[in-house]
Each structure stands twice: as structure tokens, then as C-alpha cells.
Motif scaffolding. Sequence first.
Motif, PDB file in Angstrom:
ATOM      1  N   LEU A   1      22.988  62.222  98.960  1.00 60.90           N
ATOM      2  CA  LEU A   1      22.605  61.151  99.889  1.00 60.90           C
ATOM      3  C   LEU A   1      22.238  61.719 101.250  1.00 60.90           C
ATOM      4  O   LEU A   1      22.628  62.829 101.591  1.00 60.90           O
ATOM      5  CB  LEU A   1      23.759  60.151 100.073  1.00 60.90           C
ATOM      6  N   ARG A   2      21.520  60.915 102.039  1.00 62.09           N
ATOM      7  CA  ARG A   2      21.212  61.273 103.425  1.00 62.09           C
ATOM      8  C   ARG A   2      21.888  60.258 104.343  1.00 62.09           C
ATOM      9  O   ARG A   2      22.198  59.141 103.935  1.00 62.09           O
ATOM     10  CB  ARG A   2      19.708  61.225 103.695  1.00 62.09           C
ATOM     11  N   ASP A   3      22.081  60.624 105.598  1.00 60.14           N
ATOM     12  CA  ASP A   3      22.607  59.710 106.626  1.00 60.14           C
ATOM     13  C   ASP A   3      23.892  59.019 106.165  1.00 60.14           C
ATOM     14  O   ASP A   3      24.000  57.801 106.167  1.00 60.14           O
ATOM     15  CB  ASP A   3      21.564  58.647 107.008  1.00 60.14           C
ATOM     16  N   ILE A   4      24.847  59.809 105.787  1.00 60.68           N
ATOM     17  CA  ILE A   4      26.060  59.295 105.152  1.00 60.68           C
ATOM     18  C   ILE A   4      27.034  58.686 106.167  1.00 60.68           C
ATOM     19  O   ILE A   4      27.238  59.219 107.257  1.00 60.68           O
ATOM     20  CB  ILE A   4      26.778  60.414 104.388  1.00 60.68           C
ATOM     21  N   ARG A   5      27.629  57.568 105.754  1.00 59.99           N
ATOM     22  CA  ARG A   5      28.730  56.946 106.497  1.00 59.99           C
ATOM     23  C   ARG A   5      29.918  56.827 105.547  1.00 59.99           C
ATOM     24  O   ARG A   5      29.776  56.377 104.416  1.00 59.99           O
ATOM     25  CB  ARG A   5      28.330  55.570 107.017  1.00 59.99           C
ATOM     26  N   TRP A   6      31.083  57.244 106.043  1.00 61.76           N
ATOM     27  CA  TRP A   6      32.298  57.275 105.241  1.00 61.76           C
ATOM     28  C   TRP A   6      33.282  56.229 105.748  1.00 61.76           C
ATOM     29  O   TRP A   6      33.425  56.035 106.949  1.00 61.76           O
ATOM     30  CB  TRP A   6      32.983  58.627 105.373  1.00 61.76           C
TER      31      TRP A   6
ATOM     32  N   GLN B   1      17.795  59.219  98.174  1.00 60.03           N
ATOM     33  CA  GLN B   1      16.866  60.342  98.059  1.00 60.03           C
ATOM     34  C   GLN B   1      16.824  60.782  96.600  1.00 60.03           C
ATOM     35  O   GLN B   1      17.805  60.626  95.879  1.00 60.03           O
ATOM     36  CB  GLN B   1      17.243  61.501  98.984  1.00 60.03           C
ATOM     37  N   PRO B   2      15.665  61.282  96.171  1.00 58.42           N
ATOM     38  CA  PRO B   2      15.577  61.778  94.800  1.00 58.42           C
ATOM     39  C   PRO B   2      16.498  62.991  94.643  1.00 58.42           C
ATOM     40  O   PRO B   2      16.755  63.658  95.630  1.00 58.42           O
ATOM     41  CB  PRO B   2      14.117  62.187  94.649  1.00 58.42           C
ATOM     42  N   PRO B   3      17.025  63.233  93.495  1.00 61.77           N
ATOM     43  CA  PRO B   3      16.694  62.655  92.198  1.00 61.77           C
ATOM     44  C   PRO B   3      17.564  61.455  91.806  1.00 61.77           C
ATOM     45  O   PRO B   3      17.514  61.035  90.645  1.00 61.77           O
ATOM     46  CB  PRO B   3      16.922  63.816  91.245  1.00 61.77           C
ATOM     47  N   LEU B   4      18.317  60.904  92.724  1.00 62.42           N
ATOM     48  CA  LEU B   4      19.166  59.757  92.400  1.00 62.42           C
ATOM     49  C   LEU B   4      18.312  58.594  91.909  1.00 62.42           C
ATOM     50  O   LEU B   4      17.369  58.186  92.593  1.00 62.42           O
ATOM     51  CB  LEU B   4      19.971  59.355  93.639  1.00 62.42           C
ATOM     52  N   PHE B   5      18.586  58.094  90.735  1.00 56.87           N
ATOM     53  CA  PHE B   5      17.864  56.991  90.091  1.00 56.87           C
ATOM     54  C   PHE B   5      16.371  57.293  89.923  1.00 56.87           C
ATOM     55  O   PHE B   5      15.552  56.379  89.843  1.00 56.87           O
ATOM     56  CB  PHE B   5      18.044  55.679  90.860  1.00 56.87           C
ATOM     57  N   SER B   6      16.018  58.553  89.861  1.00 62.80           N
ATOM     58  CA  SER B   6      14.610  58.919  89.706  1.00 62.80           C
ATOM     59  C   SER B   6      14.090  58.653  88.303  1.00 62.80           C
ATOM     60  O   SER B   6      12.890  58.774  88.051  1.00 62.80           O
ATOM     61  CB  SER B   6      14.392  60.388  90.070  1.00 62.80           C
ATOM     62  N   ASP B   7      14.978  58.295  87.393  1.00 59.58           N
ATOM     63  CA  ASP B   7      14.535  57.966  86.046  1.00 59.58           C
ATOM     64  C   ASP B   7      13.884  56.585  85.991  1.00 59.58           C
ATOM     65  O   ASP B   7      13.337  56.191  84.967  1.00 59.58           O
ATOM     66  CB  ASP B   7      15.707  58.041  85.061  1.00 59.58           C
ATOM     67  N   GLN B   8      13.890  55.887  87.110  1.00 57.79           N
ATOM     68  CA  GLN B   8      13.250  54.574  87.192  1.00 57.79           C
ATOM     69  C   GLN B   8      11.733  54.751  87.344  1.00 57.79           C
ATOM     70  O   GLN B   8      11.278  55.716  87.935  1.00 57.79           O
ATOM     71  CB  GLN B   8      13.787  53.776  88.382  1.00 57.79           C
ATOM     72  N   ALA B   9      10.975  53.790  86.848  1.00 58.20           N
ATOM     73  CA  ALA B   9       9.514  53.868  86.900  1.00 58.20           C
ATOM     74  C   ALA B   9       8.993  53.281  88.214  1.00 58.20           C
ATOM     75  O   ALA B   9       8.284  52.281  88.227  1.00 58.20           O
ATOM     76  CB  ALA B   9       8.913  53.134  85.710  1.00 58.20           C
ATOM     77  N   TRP B  10       9.373  53.904  89.319  1.00 57.15           N
ATOM     78  CA  TRP B  10       8.928  53.435  90.623  1.00 57.15           C
ATOM     79  C   TRP B  10       7.627  54.112  91.027  1.00 57.15           C
ATOM     80  O   TRP B  10       7.409  55.291  90.749  1.00 57.15           O
ATOM     81  CB  TRP B  10       9.973  53.739  91.695  1.00 57.15           C
ATOM     82  N   SER B  11       6.793  53.356  91.712  1.00 54.78           N
ATOM     83  CA  SER B  11       5.546  53.922  92.230  1.00 54.78           C
ATOM     84  C   SER B  11       5.880  54.864  93.382  1.00 54.78           C
ATOM     85  O   SER B  11       6.978  54.824  93.945  1.00 54.78           O
ATOM     86  CB  SER B  11       4.631  52.804  92.734  1.00 54.78           C
ATOM     87  N   ASP B  12       4.910  55.688  93.744  1.00 54.23           N
ATOM     88  CA  ASP B  12       5.111  56.589  94.879  1.00 54.23           C
ATOM     89  C   ASP B  12       5.354  55.798  96.166  1.00 54.23           C
ATOM     90  O   ASP B  12       6.138  56.204  97.012  1.00 54.23           O
ATOM     91  CB  ASP B  12       3.902  57.519  95.054  1.00 54.23           C
ATOM     92  N   ASP B  13       4.677  54.640  96.277  1.00 49.97           N
ATOM     93  CA  ASP B  13       4.858  53.780  97.448  1.00 49.97           C
ATOM     94  C   ASP B  13       6.304  53.274  97.528  1.00 49.97           C
ATOM     95  O   ASP B  13       6.918  53.291  98.590  1.00 49.97           O
ATOM     96  CB  ASP B  13       3.889  52.595  97.382  1.00 49.97           C
TER      97      ASP B  13
ATOM     98  N   PHE C   1      19.272  51.884 100.491  1.00 43.04           N
ATOM     99  CA  PHE C   1      20.647  52.283 100.760  1.00 43.04           C
ATOM    100  C   PHE C   1      21.466  52.313  99.481  1.00 43.04           C
ATOM    101  O   PHE C   1      21.408  51.403  98.661  1.00 43.04           O
ATOM    102  CB  PHE C   1      21.297  51.339 101.778  1.00 43.04           C
ATOM    103  N   VAL C   2      22.234  53.376  99.350  1.00 43.25           N
ATOM    104  CA  VAL C   2      23.129  53.546  98.221  1.00 43.25           C
ATOM    105  C   VAL C   2      24.548  53.381  98.734  1.00 43.25           C
ATOM    106  O   VAL C   2      24.931  53.997  99.729  1.00 43.25           O
ATOM    107  CB  VAL C   2      22.961  54.938  97.581  1.00 43.25           C
ATOM    108  N   THR C   3      25.301  52.537  98.056  1.00 44.45           N
ATOM    109  CA  THR C   3      26.708  52.355  98.396  1.00 44.45           C
ATOM    110  C   THR C   3      27.532  52.744  97.187  1.00 44.45           C
ATOM    111  O   THR C   3      27.296  52.252  96.079  1.00 44.45           O
ATOM    112  CB  THR C   3      27.011  50.891  98.771  1.00 44.45           C
ATOM    113  N   VAL C   4      28.473  53.653  97.409  1.00 45.70           N
ATOM    114  CA  VAL C   4      29.371  54.085  96.346  1.00 45.70           C
ATOM    115  C   VAL C   4      30.777  53.679  96.759  1.00 45.70           C
ATOM    116  O   VAL C   4      31.219  53.991  97.866  1.00 45.70           O
ATOM    117  CB  VAL C   4      29.306  55.612  96.117  1.00 45.70           C
ATOM    118  N   THR C   5      31.453  52.989  95.863  1.00 44.37           N
ATOM    119  CA  THR C   5      32.837  52.607  96.092  1.00 44.37           C
ATOM    120  C   THR C   5      33.654  53.185  94.954  1.00 44.37           C
ATOM    121  O   THR C   5      33.299  53.016  93.782  1.00 44.37           O
ATOM    122  CB  THR C   5      33.006  51.071  96.120  1.00 44.37           C
ATOM    123  N   CYS C   6      34.712  53.889  95.312  1.00 40.12           N
ATOM    124  CA  CYS C   6      35.574  54.434  94.264  1.00 40.12           C
ATOM    125  C   CYS C   6      37.027  54.417  94.735  1.00 40.12           C
ATOM    126  O   CYS C   6      37.303  54.519  95.932  1.00 40.12           O
ATOM    127  CB  CYS C   6      35.145  55.830  93.847  1.00 40.12           C
ATOM    128  N   GLN C   7      37.904  54.283  93.786  1.00 40.54           N
ATOM    129  CA  GLN C   7      39.322  54.256  94.086  1.00 40.54           C
ATOM    130  C   GLN C   7      39.884  55.656  93.898  1.00 40.54           C
ATOM    131  O   GLN C   7      39.519  56.357  92.945  1.00 40.54           O
ATOM    132  CB  GLN C   7      40.025  53.262  93.175  1.00 40.54           C
TER     133      GLN C   7
END
Length: 161
Positions: A71-76, A92-104, A114-120
Motif C-alpha cells: 500500500l501507499r500513504d498508509i495510516r495505522w 497500488q498494483p499488483p493488489l487486485f490486479s487480477d481484475q479487468a480494469w481499464s488503464d483509466d 483506498f484499501v482498508t484492512v481490518t484484522c484482529q
Amino acid sequence: MTKVACITCICALLSGCGGRFSEIKDAASGINSAANSAASAVSRDVHAIRALDINYKDTSFTVNDLFKTILRDIRWDYDLEKNELHVRGTWQPPLFSDQAWSDDMKEKLTESGFVTVTCQIIDDKIDSQQTSITLTYNDEILLQKNGEEALHYLYDIYLLL
């Protein structure tokens, strides 16, 4: 006489710069103090959690290594009562890069996805069953993964890099 006039003009110009230099110096000092405040605002608990070791597929890395890499610009944030770590960062790639997203779309996600990860955290380990990853863009959830699949997905992405 011309030299005296030139020196007088230069002195007049430089005397006006003194106040501006002082303003710049004060602004730089304010930025430094804000950065120090932000750094100290992160609880010691977050620092301890970030240092936890992860062993996955014969590779060792820390929680900090994992998220700083994917990730970039991380907040904890760490909720001590719930033993939950909340990490938010820019996609940022390659996170979820398996999706068929256009370059745009990839460009838009790089700017404001934004990616949010929550873990215990239980016994100094991430509980894979209590892990969730959410990718949002313009306050709309694009993707979400939960549980062991989500945690192993993050680990696998880390190992790719």
C-alpha cells in the motif's frame, strides 16, 4: 555617488526580505512540529503490532513490511479494546490486479482508490478468520475479501514483490 545609491537600494530590498525569511522559517518549524505530533499520536500498541513477525511459505516478514510494500500513504490505527488493527492506504498494483480494469480506472485507483484492512490480533498473531480487505473508490465498495482467503491473498501479493 552611484555606488552609494546602489548599496542603499540593495539594503532597502534586503531589509524587506528579513520578514519573509522569518515567515518561511516559522512555516518550516510548524511543519516539523506537526510531523512530530503525528508520529507521537500513533500509539505504542501500533508500533508493537507493526513489529510482529509473520512466517508464511518459508518467508519471514513483519506486519510493517507487509503493508508498507503493498500500500501507499498508509495510516495505522489499533483498537486496544477489540484487539483490531486497522490499516488504510492508497491502492497500488499488483493488489487486485487480477481484475479487468481499464488503464483509466487503474490510474483513478492509484490516485484515490483506498484499501482498508481490518484484522484482529490474538496472541501476537493475525487471526486469519477475522481479516477483511475492502477497496473503495468514490465511497463505493469495489471489492471485498474476508477471512483466511483475504489474509493469504495479502501475503501472496507481498511475496510477489
